[in-house]
Design a protein around this motif. Structure first.
Motif, PDB file in Angstrom:
ATOM      1  N   GLY A  13      22.946  -3.223 -16.140  1.00 15.78           N
ATOM      2  CA  GLY A  13      21.678  -2.759 -15.985  1.00 15.78           C
ATOM      3  C   GLY A  13      20.716  -3.780 -15.263  1.00 15.78           C
ATOM      4  N   PHE A  14      19.724  -3.298 -14.796  1.00 22.97           N
ATOM      5  CA  PHE A  14      18.813  -3.783 -14.015  1.00 22.97           C
ATOM      6  C   PHE A  14      17.237  -3.733 -14.379  1.00 22.97           C
ATOM      7  N   LEU A  15      16.387  -4.906 -14.595  1.00 25.61           N
ATOM      8  CA  LEU A  15      15.077  -4.675 -14.883  1.00 25.61           C
ATOM      9  C   LEU A  15      14.375  -3.948 -13.540  1.00 25.61           C
ATOM     10  N   ALA A  16      13.941  -2.975 -13.897  1.00 24.36           N
ATOM     11  CA  ALA A  16      13.182  -2.212 -12.809  1.00 24.36           C
ATOM     12  C   ALA A  16      11.959  -1.589 -13.187  1.00 24.36           C
ATOM     13  N   TYR A  17      11.312  -0.925 -12.242  1.00 24.73           N
ATOM     14  CA  TYR A  17      10.130   0.025 -12.404  1.00 24.73           C
ATOM     15  C   TYR A  17      10.276   1.569 -12.240  1.00 24.73           C
ATOM     16  N   LEU A  18       9.933   2.372 -13.162  1.00 21.85           N
ATOM     17  CA  LEU A  18      10.209   3.801 -13.286  1.00 21.85           C
ATOM     18  C   LEU A  18       9.813   4.406 -11.958  1.00 21.85           C
ATOM     19  N   THR A  19       8.588   4.017 -11.395  1.00 22.24           N
ATOM     20  CA  THR A  19       8.070   4.260 -10.421  1.00 22.24           C
ATOM     21  C   THR A  19       8.585   3.811  -9.002  1.00 22.24           C
ATOM     22  N   ASN A  20       9.696   3.013  -9.350  1.00 21.88           N
ATOM     23  CA  ASN A  20       9.976   2.326  -7.938  1.00 21.88           C
ATOM     24  C   ASN A  20      11.671   2.270  -7.909  1.00 21.88           C
ATOM     25  N   GLU A  21      12.437   1.090  -8.292  1.00 26.21           N
ATOM     26  CA  GLU A  21      13.581   1.105  -7.982  1.00 26.21           C
ATOM     27  C   GLU A  21      14.514   2.376  -8.705  1.00 26.21           C
TER      28      GLU A  21
ATOM     29  N   GLU B 169       4.396  11.601  -8.756  1.00 31.34           N
ATOM     30  CA  GLU B 169       4.654  12.746  -9.755  1.00 31.34           C
ATOM     31  C   GLU B 169       4.987  11.828 -11.010  1.00 31.34           C
ATOM     32  N   VAL B 170       5.785  10.801 -10.917  1.00 33.30           N
ATOM     33  CA  VAL B 170       6.232  10.110 -12.118  1.00 33.30           C
ATOM     34  C   VAL B 170       5.080   9.213 -12.822  1.00 33.30           C
ATOM     35  N   GLN B 171       4.190   8.779 -11.874  1.00 35.52           N
ATOM     36  CA  GLN B 171       3.099   7.812 -12.250  1.00 35.52           C
ATOM     37  C   GLN B 171       1.950   8.496 -12.931  1.00 35.52           C
ATOM     38  N   SER B 172       1.919   9.958 -12.615  1.00 37.22           N
ATOM     39  CA  SER B 172       1.043  10.882 -13.378  1.00 37.22           C
ATOM     40  C   SER B 172       1.085  10.660 -14.710  1.00 37.22           C
TER      41      SER B 172
ATOM     42  N   LYS C 177       0.781  -1.276   0.232  1.00 28.48           N
ATOM     43  CA  LYS C 177       0.024  -0.051  -0.074  1.00 28.48           C
ATOM     44  C   LYS C 177       0.915   1.071  -0.013  1.00 28.48           C
ATOM     45  N   ASN C 178       1.386   1.419  -1.092  1.00 30.31           N
ATOM     46  CA  ASN C 178       2.172   2.728  -1.347  1.00 30.31           C
ATOM     47  C   ASN C 178       1.555   3.868  -2.248  1.00 30.31           C
ATOM     48  N   ALA C 179       1.991   4.676  -2.526  1.00 31.00           N
ATOM     49  CA  ALA C 179       1.385   5.734  -3.437  1.00 31.00           C
ATOM     50  C   ALA C 179       0.936   5.184  -4.846  1.00 31.00           C
ATOM     51  N   GLU C 180       1.245   4.138  -5.291  1.00 31.60           N
ATOM     52  CA  GLU C 180       0.700   3.374  -6.502  1.00 31.60           C
ATOM     53  C   GLU C 180      -0.714   3.466  -6.366  1.00 31.60           C
ATOM     54  N   PHE C 181      -1.493   3.271  -5.182  1.00 37.63           N
ATOM     55  CA  PHE C 181      -2.926   3.206  -5.091  1.00 37.63           C
ATOM     56  C   PHE C 181      -3.744   4.401  -4.626  1.00 37.63           C
ATOM     57  N   ALA C 182      -2.901   5.584  -4.929  1.00 33.96           N
ATOM     58  CA  ALA C 182      -3.368   6.764  -4.328  1.00 33.96           C
ATOM     59  C   ALA C 182      -5.062   7.222  -4.780  1.00 33.96           C
TER      60      ALA C 182
END
Length: 352
Positions: free
Chosen positions: A190-198, A285-288, A49-54
């Protein structure tokens, strides 16, 4: 924080496919937003339950779920077998993505559909350090060591190479978990990641980062997509429309005040997770940018254009998922009905 892998759900048993209708009532449903009691609702989140579900927090806090007719809403945090939980009726709705959902439909004949999506652009990326691998284009992958998590993420990475014409033998795929420490320690380029997280986590640790977003490099697909069952769509359409309405209203509230969405995550819904406020604000901000696109500004939140659907199908083909008919994965008919009935929901506000 680490991010979940792209899941391949466990095999669905016959019992799991014995779907449970929302509320278990045979009585006719009251139309969305007309004060009908649609009973309790369970939503399976894709992550903690982080900002991903705001937007969901706003929908709950500001009473949109209640106004739509739900007596109670339970948000179960992930990660977990989202598709299986929804298909089995343990959750009424879930938040997944097109690739994970399509894989379960294709492999397990799961009776699932995407009925709307929050992220128009998926947040998957190859994360690198600017003074290290500095992977800015697909061709920069050649000769590099890339940390890739086992399971669905391997399928996705292989598809990235395929669509960009890169010989898999020219890239060293290194097994990793979801902590980006191997990137920081120089074990991988390189590392497979999420723009909104790692990506945010590494940057906040003081490193300049370079991202290679999948959505901009041959693998566009929707994410944080709302999934439910064929039975729910056919037998309880007003429940689906009521949920979609509450979701739209919640995400409209979020877009007006992303920072408040981050606060709700840190201080209320994720209060036991010791979340970092600065990171959650940045994530909001990024997920917007993943939620709001010109198409969304024209058509409304949660909508998916025919062109984007075709792009999703091309991504599935590149990932080796045998699902070529859009109707096997998407059913946007109830969302379209809702927006026709309530055109004010098409509004896409901007932050004050």
């Amino acid at each position: 924080m680490t991010k979940r892998a792209l899941r391949t759900a466990a095999a669905l048993t016959a019992a799991a496919l014995a779907l449970t209708a929302c509320g278990g009532s045979d009585e006719p449903e009251t139309a969305a937003g007309e004060g009908g009691d649609l009973g309790p609702l369970t939503l399976q989140l894709s992550w903690i339950k982080n900002a991903e579900f705001a937007g969901e927090y706003f929908a709950d806090t500001n009473g949109h779920y209640t106004a739509a007719g739900f007596s109670d809403v339970t948000m179960d945090p992930g990660p977990g077998p989202i598709e299986t939980l929804v298909a089995s009726g343990e959750a009424d709705f879930g938040l997944s993505n097109a690739v994970a959902t399509a894989q379960v439909i294709a492999e397990e004949d799961a009776p699932l559909k995407i009925v709307g999506t929050k992220f128009q652009k998926n947040p998957f990326t190859i994360l690198s350090l600017a003074d290290g691998g500095n992977i800015a284009t697909p061709q920069d992958l050649v000769g590099k060591r890339i940390g890739v998590q086992a399971g669905g993420n391997e399928t996705l990475f292989d598809a990235l190479l395929e669509v960009n014409g890169i010989d898999p033998g020219s890239v060293e795929k290194v097994p990793v978990e979801y902590d980006p420490a191997p990137l920081i320690d120089g074990e991988v380029d390189g590392f497979l990641a999420y723009l909104t997280n790692e990506s945010i986590t590494v940057q906040d640790a003081g490193y300049e980062v370079t991202n290679l977003p999948f959505a901009d490099n041959g693998l566009p697909f929707v994410a944080e997509s709302i999934i439910t069952t064929d039975e729910m769509i056919a037998e309880h359409p007003e429940t689906v429309k009521a949920f979609l309405e509450a979701e739209i209203l919640g995400w409209q509230d979020y877009l007006r005040d992303p920072e408040e969405g981050a606060r709700l995550a840190v201080e209320e819904y994720g209060a036991d997770l010791d979340l970092d406020m600065a990171k959650e604000v940045e994530q909001a901000e990024v997920q917007s940018t993943l939620i709001v696109t010109p198409d969304v500004e024209a058509n409304g939140l949660l909508t998916i254009t025919d062109e984007l659907i075709e792009q999703n199908l091309a991504t599935l083909a590149a990932a080796g998922i045998d699902l070529t008919d859009a109707d096997d994965l998407f059913d946007l008919s109830l969302l379209e009905e809702l927006l026709e009935e309530k055109p004010e929901l098409v509004e896409v506000p901007s932050a004050a």
